[in-house]
Structure formats: structure tokens, C-alpha cells
Write an enzyme that holds these catalytic residues in place. Structure first.
Site, PDB file in Angstrom:
ATOM      1  CE  LYS A  98      -0.312   0.019   5.060  1.00 39.57           C
ATOM      2  NZ  LYS A  98      -1.194   0.018   6.236  1.00 39.57           N
ATOM      3  NE  ARG A 154      -6.461   0.680  11.848  1.00 42.13           N
ATOM      4  CZ  ARG A 154      -5.209   0.537  11.420  1.00 42.13           C
ATOM      5  NH1 ARG A 154      -4.358   1.545  11.571  1.00 42.13           N
ATOM      6  NH2 ARG A 154      -4.804  -0.575  10.865  1.00 42.13           N
ATOM      7  CE1 TYR A 201      10.649  32.492   3.320  1.00 44.70           C
ATOM      8  CE2 TYR A 201      10.903  30.105   3.420  1.00 44.70           C
ATOM      9  CZ  TYR A 201      10.568  31.248   2.717  1.00 44.70           C
ATOM     10  OH  TYR A 201      10.165  31.156   1.406  1.00 44.70           O
ATOM     11  CG  MET A 254       7.243  23.594  -0.893  1.00 43.16           C
ATOM     12  SD  MET A 254       5.995  24.448  -1.867  1.00 43.16           S
ATOM     13  CE  MET A 254       4.886  25.004  -0.569  1.00 43.16           C
TER      14      MET A 254
END
Length: 370
Positions: free
Chosen positions: A35, A133, A263, A311
């Protein structure tokens, strides 16, 4: 076009891990769980390699993932377990894909698909044994089994499996684990009382398969271990990590002490040093939260990330190393050359290796070593 980044997938490591897991499973079969695009490694490539080296089944989460494997020519028995309430299952049955069902509603939808297509639906009944679940809770088992028997007798369903999932297979001393094992046995007995005798019982995930023999039953589901991550803390089973993520350094610059980086800035150099720009960022799977702890390896030397993760890029503080544009910086790999591992990144990010591996973005090209 020249790639700046790559995830190198060592298929020999996948083959080795598959052999280790298959040998551990013994007479039980082994499902290779592929998966999430094979935990980020590439589902068809991992599936083929695992099947060639001991796997007998494939497992995926969604219908789309299962159909994609069939479109790649993979015909091995395949189970999927997550789908929309509106799923019709016609394509699933036509592709000979097994389906997990934990409710009467799901059984009815599968039976309706069987009637429309003229094909018998292969079903694995899923029980909730304590994880809260997926799967039918214990109070619904009787109804689930009654309907499964009814639709099976009608020739619409073949109840091929009975299964559940363990919440904490890593810790054999956990009382909850032993409660789940007992609950699964009770579910098996209740199914028998209802006249069901599924030929495949499966409960064990990677951790349980490797160190909990009572959980192996007829089939074990190999997930994270197939990709070389040791699933039981404090124990090693000889698994080999298969993914190495690396990127070329694009630019270097010598800067004085007190230089702000990225940043904010909320990072300033504490000495004269060299900074190296690397084209990996949080869009590629570098966790922002790991800044301040994480490092990449350059020429076998670990160099910390300086400043925030952007990013598309990060900056490394490489000190006085003779680093040049075009050199490779390794985010993680097997650890053989001193580079960080996916497990270390998980520790820096406060998560698990599964998230690190599956988080490597699609724009990082995969390159396969056979």
C-alpha cells in the site's frame, strides 16, 4: 533533464527481506503489503521482487491500489481493505481481487456485485479484536457470520479469510496484545459455530510475524519489515533498509559568524563557515519539525540543517569541509556509510519510519538497483 534528487531503491534488499520473512513464517504464507505505493518505494517493483522471493499474496489499502497492480500485470492473490460506502465492486470482482468486509452492509454490496457480474466474491471477514479501528466489533460478530453464511450458501460469496489487526505486536508483555489474541480465537470459534470455515486466518503484522509465533496462523502480513525497518524495538532480525534518499548540492557560500539562514531568520551561524544549498524540502518529505536536530551526510560527514526547512530546499552547515556544487548530500540510507537512517529521522521528527518513507514526495525520482 538531469535530476537533482533521487530515491535509490535497492531491490536486492527487498529480496533479502522477503526471504527472511518467508523463512520466519514457516508453513504460513506471506503477504507483501505494498500500500501507499509500496511504502513510497514503488508498488509494482516491490510487489514483483517480493513475489519472486517468497511472498504469496499482495496487500493494499484501497481498491484503486489493487486495480493499479492488476493493470501492471500482477496476478497474485491480492487483498484490499478500504473502500467507499458507495463502492460497487464490479471491477474488483472482474479483476479477481479479494475484499475485506467488516459489516453486513459490505457483504450485501459484494453479493450485489456478484449477482451483477456472475462472479463469486472472495471475502475476508475482518474482526475488531480491540484496536477499535476497522472490522466488526464483537457485538456484531453473530450477525456478520450469519449473513456471511447465508450469502455463501447462495453462491454469491466465498468466505476465504478471517482476520484482524494487532494494536501493539511489538511488546509481548502488553496485556492488550494477549487480549487480542484471545479475542481472535473466540472469533474463530464463533465463525465455526455459524458454519464458516475460512481457509485463511491472518493476524500477524511485521512485528508479530517475527517474534510472536502464535499470531502467524495461515498468512502473515509483511509491511514495514519488508522495507528493511526492524519492527521490534531492541531486536534485530537481519533486515536491510532498501531506500536511500539523496540530493545534489546546488550552491556553496562562505559566510561569517552571525549570518542569518533561511526564513525568520531564527538561526545564525556561530562561526565562519560554509553553507550548502540542497534541493530537498518539506514538499519532498523533509519534516519541518526536524530542523534543529536533523543532519544530512556529505562525504560521510554528518552536516546539520541550518535554519528552517523550506518547501523546496534546505541549507546545510558544512563547516570547513571541501564541499562543491554537484556533491551529493544523503538524507537517509541504510547507515552503512555513517549516513542517517529513516529510523533516526523518525526520532528527530517525533514520528515513525513509516511516515518518513511514505512521505518522500513523488517529485523525487525513484531509481532501482536490481
Amino acid at each position: 533533464m538531469t535530476a537533482m534528487t533521487e530515491a535509490v531503491i535497492d531491490l536486492a534488499a527487498i529480496a533479502h527481506n522477503a526471504r527472511v520473512l518467508a523463512a520466519t513464517a514457516g508453513p504460513a504464507g506471506m503477504m507483501a503489503v505494498v500500500k501507499a505505493n509500496g511504502f513510497g518505494h514503488g508498488a509494482p517493483q516491490i510487489a514483483r521482487t517480493a513475489l519472486d522471493h517468497g511472498a504469496t499474496w499482495l496487500g493494499v489499502a484501497s481498491v484503486a491500489e489493487a486495480l493499479a497492480l492488476r493493470a501492471q500485470g500482477l496476478t497474485a492473490p491480492t487483498l484490499c481493505w478500504l473502500y467507499s460506502p458507495a463502492e460497487t465492486f464490479d471491477e474488483v470482482l472482474q479483476a479477481d481481487i479479494d475484499v475485506s468486509a467488516g459489516s453486513v452492509t459490505a457483504l450485501e454490496a459484494l453479493a450485489a456485485a456478484a449477482e451483477r457480474t456472475g462472479l463469486v466474491a472472495n471475502v475476508h471477514l475482518k474482526l475488531d479484536t480491540g484496536m477499535s479501528r476497522g472490522g466488526a466489533p464483537v457485538e456484531e460478530w453473530s450477525e456478520l457470520f450469519t449473513w456471511a453464511r447465508k450469502l455463501s450458501d447462495a453462491g454469491l460469496l466465498h468466505i476465504r479469510g478471517l482476520w484482524s489487526h494487532l494494536a501493539n505486536a511489538e511488546d509481548r508483555s502488553d496485556p492488550g496484545l494477549h487480549t487480542q489474541l484471545r479475542e481472535f480465537d473466540l472469533g474463530r470459534e464463533a465463525a465455526a459455530v455459524a458454519g464458516l470455515d475460512p481457509p485463511i486466518l491472518h493476524l500477524a503484522n511485521s512485528a508479530a510475524a517475527l517474534h510472536l509465533p502464535p499470531a502467524r496462523h495461515d498468512l502473515m502480513r509483511a509491511g514495514i519489515a519488508l522495507y528493511g525497518i526492524e519492527p521490534v524495538p531492541g531486536q534485530t532480525f537481519g533486515l536491510r533498509p532498501a531506500m536511500t534518499v539523496r540530493a545534489q548540492i546546488l550552491l556553496t557560500k562562505r559566510v561569517p559568524a552571525g549570518t542569518g539562514v533561511s526564513y525568520g531568520p531564527d538561526f545564525y551561524t556561530d562561526r565562519e563557515t560554509t553553507l550548502a544549498l540542497v534541493p530537498l524540502g518539506f514538499a519532498d518529505g523533509v519534516p519541518r519539525v526536524a530542523a534543529g536536530q536533523a543532519a544530512l551526510s556529505v562525504g560521510g560527514v554528518r552536516c546539520p540543517i541550518a535554519g528552517r526547512v523550506s518547501m523546496d530546499q534546505i541549507v546545510l552547515d558544512v563547516g570547513d569541509l571541501p564541499v562543491r556544487a554537484g556533491d551529493w548530500a544523503v538524507m537517509f540510507g541504510p547507515g552503512d556509510q555513517g549516513e542517517p537512517t529513516a529510523g533516526e529521522w523518525a526520532g528527530w521528527a517525533g514520528t515513525n519510519p513509516h511516515e518518513i518513507l511514505t512521505g518522500i514526495g513523488a517529485r523525487v525520482p525513484r531509481r532501482y538497483l536490481s
